[in-house]
Design a protein around this motif. Structure first.
Motif, PDB file in Angstrom:
ATOM      1  N   ASP A  79       0.830  -1.203   0.000  1.00 42.84           N
ATOM      2  CA  ASP A  79       0.000   0.000   0.000  1.00 42.84           C
ATOM      3  C   ASP A  79       0.869   1.260   0.000  1.00 42.84           C
ATOM      4  N   HIS A  82       2.330   1.781  -3.433  1.00 44.13           N
ATOM      5  CA  HIS A  82       1.317   2.272  -4.376  1.00 44.13           C
ATOM      6  C   HIS A  82       1.002   3.745  -4.151  1.00 44.13           C
ATOM      7  N   ARG A  83       1.209   4.236  -2.950  1.00 44.29           N
ATOM      8  CA  ARG A  83       0.923   5.636  -2.640  1.00 44.29           C
ATOM      9  C   ARG A  83       2.115   6.558  -2.903  1.00 44.29           C
TER      10      ARG A  83
END
Length: 89
Positions: A79, A82-83
């Motif tokens: 996560d 992906h950010r």
């Protein structure tokens, strides 16, 4: 990256570290107290007994909860990766 975004990411990282570290630490803490009380009651003051029992407890806890902990760590890392474009831009 704004200070608010940095604080949010640091907060999420610390929360993840707490979730990952709590089960093994709590298990070893509880067993350490129980073994300490048992040693005080029986007057057996052998430090290797406490060490071996705590080590076995840590291994057992990681064997039982390791899948959950590794999944949580992997999820957080993926996560975060992906950010990265949103955090930079």
């Amino acid at each position: 990256m704004t200070p608010e975004t940095a604080m949010t990411e640091i907060s999420r990282g610390l929360e993840t570290a707490l979730v990952l570290g709590a089960p093994p630490l709590l298990a070893v803490l509880v067993i350490g107290v129980v073994v300490g009380i048992a040693q005080a009651a029986t007057q057996i003051n052998e430090p290797t007994i406490a060490f071996v029992v705590k080590a076995l407890t840590l291994v057992a806890t990681l064997a039982v909860a390791g899948n959950f902990l590794l999944g949580r760590l992997t999820s957080f890392t993926v996560d975060l990766f992906h950010r990265i474009p949103q955090l930079i831009g």
